[in-house]
Design a protein around this motif. Structure first.
Motif, PDB file in Angstrom:
ATOM      1  N   LEU A 245       4.233   2.947   6.980  1.00 47.52           N
ATOM      2  CA  LEU A 245       3.307   2.977   6.148  1.00 47.52           C
ATOM      3  C   LEU A 245       2.309   4.362   6.224  1.00 47.52           C
ATOM      4  CD1 LEU A 245       1.067  -0.201   6.024  1.00 47.52           C
ATOM      5  CD2 LEU A 245       2.784   0.193   4.460  1.00 47.52           C
ATOM      6  N   ARG A 246       2.021   4.756   7.034  1.00 41.58           N
ATOM      7  CA  ARG A 246       1.843   6.697   7.390  1.00 41.58           C
ATOM      8  C   ARG A 246       2.809   7.105   6.742  1.00 41.58           C
ATOM      9  NH1 ARG A 246       1.027   9.358  12.719  1.00 41.58           N
ATOM     10  NH2 ARG A 246       2.688   9.151  13.086  1.00 41.58           N
ATOM     11  N   THR A 247       4.326   7.358   7.457  1.00 38.52           N
ATOM     12  CA  THR A 247       5.523   7.896   6.815  1.00 38.52           C
ATOM     13  C   THR A 247       5.854   7.872   5.127  1.00 38.52           C
ATOM     14  OG1 THR A 247       6.595   7.221   9.308  1.00 38.52           O
ATOM     15  CG2 THR A 247       8.123   8.013   7.030  1.00 38.52           C
ATOM     16  N   GLY A 248       5.502   6.677   5.113  1.00 37.21           N
ATOM     17  CA  GLY A 248       6.025   6.867   3.331  1.00 37.21           C
ATOM     18  C   GLY A 248       4.168   7.575   2.260  1.00 37.21           C
ATOM     19  N   VAL A 249       2.785   7.095   2.665  1.00 34.26           N
ATOM     20  CA  VAL A 249       2.200   8.079   2.094  1.00 34.26           C
ATOM     21  C   VAL A 249       2.589   9.752   2.395  1.00 34.26           C
ATOM     22  CG1 VAL A 249       0.301   8.623   2.397  1.00 34.26           C
ATOM     23  CG2 VAL A 249       0.643   6.494   2.772  1.00 34.26           C
ATOM     24  N   GLN A 250       2.931  10.037   3.489  1.00 35.54           N
ATOM     25  CA  GLN A 250       3.954  12.272   3.612  1.00 35.54           C
ATOM     26  C   GLN A 250       4.999  11.913   2.708  1.00 35.54           C
ATOM     27  OE1 GLN A 250       4.206  11.407   7.642  1.00 35.54           O
ATOM     28  NE2 GLN A 250       2.253  12.610   8.641  1.00 35.54           N
ATOM     29  N   ARG A 251       6.004  10.523   2.561  1.00 29.51           N
ATOM     30  CA  ARG A 251       6.742  11.008   1.524  1.00 29.51           C
ATOM     31  C   ARG A 251       5.763  11.081   0.235  1.00 29.51           C
ATOM     32  NH1 ARG A 251       9.353   6.802   2.526  1.00 29.51           N
ATOM     33  NH2 ARG A 251      10.671   7.742   4.201  1.00 29.51           N
ATOM     34  N   ILE A 252       5.587  10.510  -0.362  1.00 29.49           N
ATOM     35  CA  ILE A 252       4.878  10.605  -1.125  1.00 29.49           C
ATOM     36  C   ILE A 252       3.640  11.528  -1.783  1.00 29.49           C
ATOM     37  CG2 ILE A 252       2.510   9.375  -2.916  1.00 29.49           C
ATOM     38  CD1 ILE A 252       3.863   6.892  -2.213  1.00 29.49           C
ATOM     39  N   GLU A 253       3.162  12.116  -0.731  1.00 29.64           N
ATOM     40  CA  GLU A 253       2.602  13.671  -0.818  1.00 29.64           C
ATOM     41  C   GLU A 253       3.567  14.697  -1.069  1.00 29.64           C
ATOM     42  OE1 GLU A 253      -0.122  16.417   2.445  1.00 29.64           O
ATOM     43  OE2 GLU A 253       0.479  14.437   2.792  1.00 29.64           O
ATOM     44  N   LYS A 254       4.144  14.769  -0.059  1.00 27.06           N
ATOM     45  CA  LYS A 254       5.675  15.322  -0.674  1.00 27.06           C
ATOM     46  C   LYS A 254       6.304  16.148  -1.470  1.00 27.06           C
ATOM     47  CE  LYS A 254       9.654  17.571   2.069  1.00 27.06           C
ATOM     48  NZ  LYS A 254      10.793  17.396   3.056  1.00 27.06           N
ATOM     49  N   ARG A 255       6.504  14.521  -2.368  1.00 29.33           N
ATOM     50  CA  ARG A 255       6.847  14.228  -3.707  1.00 29.33           C
ATOM     51  C   ARG A 255       6.166  14.857  -4.950  1.00 29.33           C
ATOM     52  NH1 ARG A 255      10.240   8.506  -3.637  1.00 29.33           N
ATOM     53  NH2 ARG A 255      11.822   9.286  -1.778  1.00 29.33           N
ATOM     54  N   LEU A 256       4.535  14.757  -4.476  1.00 28.14           N
ATOM     55  CA  LEU A 256       4.005  15.672  -5.004  1.00 28.14           C
ATOM     56  C   LEU A 256       3.476  16.911  -5.340  1.00 28.14           C
ATOM     57  CD1 LEU A 256       0.623  13.184  -4.703  1.00 28.14           C
ATOM     58  CD2 LEU A 256       1.985  13.460  -7.108  1.00 28.14           C
TER      59      LEU A 256
ATOM     60  N   VAL B 248      -5.671   9.798   3.562  1.00 29.55           N
ATOM     61  CA  VAL B 248      -5.288   8.735   4.165  1.00 29.55           C
ATOM     62  C   VAL B 248      -4.425   8.702   5.114  1.00 29.55           C
ATOM     63  CG1 VAL B 248      -3.115   7.266   2.905  1.00 29.55           C
ATOM     64  CG2 VAL B 248      -5.228   8.343   1.890  1.00 29.55           C
ATOM     65  N   VAL B 249      -3.714  10.379   5.627  1.00 31.16           N
ATOM     66  CA  VAL B 249      -2.880   9.940   6.695  1.00 31.16           C
ATOM     67  C   VAL B 249      -3.720  10.106   7.940  1.00 31.16           C
ATOM     68  CG1 VAL B 249      -1.717  11.867   7.731  1.00 31.16           C
ATOM     69  CG2 VAL B 249      -1.313  11.141   5.894  1.00 31.16           C
ATOM     70  N   PRO B 250      -5.038  10.800   7.868  1.00 35.73           N
ATOM     71  CA  PRO B 250      -5.634  10.729   9.521  1.00 35.73           C
ATOM     72  C   PRO B 250      -6.570   9.154   9.266  1.00 35.73           C
ATOM     73  CG  PRO B 250      -6.719  12.435   8.242  1.00 35.73           C
ATOM     74  CD  PRO B 250      -5.473  11.998   7.126  1.00 35.73           C
ATOM     75  N   MET B 251      -6.703   8.641   9.009  1.00 36.63           N
ATOM     76  CA  MET B 251      -6.939   7.177   8.637  1.00 36.63           C
ATOM     77  C   MET B 251      -5.612   6.496   9.224  1.00 36.63           C
ATOM     78  SD  MET B 251      -7.814   4.528   5.805  1.00 36.63           S
ATOM     79  CE  MET B 251      -5.742   4.045   4.664  1.00 36.63           C
ATOM     80  N   PHE B 252      -4.749   6.345   8.682  1.00 37.19           N
ATOM     81  CA  PHE B 252      -3.826   5.984   9.095  1.00 37.19           C
ATOM     82  C   PHE B 252      -3.106   6.636  10.559  1.00 37.19           C
ATOM     83  CE2 PHE B 252      -1.728   4.972   4.774  1.00 37.19           C
ATOM     84  CZ  PHE B 252      -1.635   3.764   5.709  1.00 37.19           C
ATOM     85  N   ASN B 253      -3.491   7.590  11.323  1.00 34.92           N
ATOM     86  CA  ASN B 253      -3.155   7.819  12.788  1.00 34.92           C
ATOM     87  C   ASN B 253      -4.391   6.861  13.284  1.00 34.92           C
ATOM     88  OD1 ASN B 253      -1.643   9.701  11.672  1.00 34.92           O
ATOM     89  ND2 ASN B 253      -3.325  11.773  11.754  1.00 34.92           N
ATOM     90  N   ALA B 254      -5.695   7.109  13.293  1.00 32.14           N
ATOM     91  CA  ALA B 254      -6.418   6.310  13.967  1.00 32.14           C
ATOM     92  C   ALA B 254      -6.261   5.111  14.079  1.00 32.14           C
ATOM     93  CB  ALA B 254      -8.196   6.326  13.021  1.00 32.14           C
ATOM     94  N   LEU B 255      -5.709   4.295  12.884  1.00 28.09           N
ATOM     95  CA  LEU B 255      -5.320   2.536  13.106  1.00 28.09           C
ATOM     96  C   LEU B 255      -3.997   2.908  13.642  1.00 28.09           C
ATOM     97  CD1 LEU B 255      -4.958   1.761   9.023  1.00 28.09           C
ATOM     98  CD2 LEU B 255      -7.320   1.197  10.713  1.00 28.09           C
TER      99      LEU B 255
END
Length: 348
Positions: A189-200, A168-175
């Motif tokens: 959005l990428r920051t949000g995904v990274q935050r979720i990943e960190k919380r997991l 997911v994060v690499p996909m956002f990087n490409a977009l």
């Protein structure tokens, strides 16, 4: 039971305990890069207290195994993207490599801990792994369905984290690279995904801490039981081992007036014996000044045999001084074997 030597020599055995990456933080805090997932060669060397050259040599010898467990080397466009997306956010605190950058996941750092021979930190990590393996083999399973469910939940958490970090994060990087109109929204959005990943990851770590043994819970295993003892109980435990191995006149002298000797006894063949006991946390080490003090006490008591028994490792200098002073250093691993029934050679 898996021994430390077997763990150092067998890639197959190492692979069976690689999921226990939480032991790294139990021994010492592992600093991560800003992506929260990787460390550099220099950071690995700092964690284990060795040179970067030692890590590079180990990487060269075990490249295939380490690569299977998350080590990767970035070059070209991948390195440029990593520098732009991750390192550029903290330009003052992290190196800016020119041609390549080797990154290690927590799993590959744990892998290194099972390969490094001349590192006290790596040795302490292996001690924790062996204790956990012993507990897993000896603890009765009262509720297999619940255990299976917990294991499944952990695998799901790890899988989600893997997908978020690697897909997911690499996909956002490409977009973000391809888009100009919605760049800020995509970055958010990428920051949000990274935050979720960190919380997991944090959630998984908290679960492991909650499920691990604590002082107020019944502990299983030879070393776990000793870690739960106070100083006097530990001295009495060592005295029991001495009696088991044929020693007589065993006297526990511990206290403020012990003058550096916690236990005195006679070996089975009549030699005078002096023992110093140290119940330290597994992540600590016995240092040379502590051994030097015991050398003086041994001379003062004119003891023919001397044991320095500890629930932790000894530093290299401490081991050398013990050998020069005629002292047997009973480190955590040897203490575990002794407590499990193996006699100490020096007492025979």
């Amino acid at each position: 039971m898996i021994s430390e030597t077997a763990l150092l020599e067998s890639a197959t055995l190492r692979s069976t305990v690689l999921e226990h990456t939480d032991v790294l933080d139990r021994v010492k805090a592992l600093s991560l890069l800003p992506d929260g997932m990787h460390v550099t060669t220099a950071m690995v060397a700092a964690y284990f207290g060795v040179t970067t050259e030692a890590i590079r040599q180990l990487k060269a010898r075990h490249r295939e195994e380490l690569s299977r467990n998350g080590m990767l080397t970035l070059q070209g466009p991948e390195l440029a993207q990593f520098k732009r997306d991750i390192l550029s956010r903290y330009p003052g605190g992290y190196p800016q490599p020119r041609s390549s950058l080797t990154l290690y996941s927590r799993r590959s750092v744990l892998n290194i801990a099972m390969l490094l021979r001349d590192s006290d930190v790596a040795r302490q990590v292996r001690v924790y792994l062996l204790d956990m393996e012993y507990q897993a083999r000896t603890q009765p399973v009262d509720n297999p369905p619940a255990a299976a469910s917990a294991a499944l939940d952990a695998r799901i958490d790890e899988r989600i984290t893997h997908i978020l970090g690697r897909t997911v994060v690499p996909m956002f990087n490409a977009l973000i690279e391809a888009s100009s109109d919605h760049r800020q929204e995509l970055i958010a959005l990428r920051t949000g995904v990274q935050r979720i990943e960190k919380r997991l990851r944090q959630h998984h770590a908290r679960l492991q801490r909650l499920e691990s043994p604590r002082e107020d819970r019944p502990l299983v295993g030879v070393m776990a039981s000793m870690d739960a003892m106070n100083g006097r109980e530990f001295e009495e435990h060592v005295a029991t081992l001495l009696r088991r191995d044929g020693c007589t006149n065993v006297i526990v002298r511990g206290g403020n007036r012990d003058r550096g000797i916690d236990i005195t006894a006679l070996t089975a063949d009549g030699r005078t014996l002096a023992v110093q006991c140290k119940r330290f946390a597994p992540h600590l080490s016995i240092t040379s000044p502590e051994v030097q003090k015991f050398v003086g006490a041994k001379v003062l008591h004119s003891s023919e045999v001397a044991l320095f028994v500890a629930t932790c490792p000894f530093t290299r200098d401490a081991r050398n001084i013990a050998a020069e002073g005629g002292i047997t250093a009973v480190h955590r691993g040897l203490l575990e074997e002794w407590s499990a029934g193996a006699p100490l050679t020096v007492l025979q």
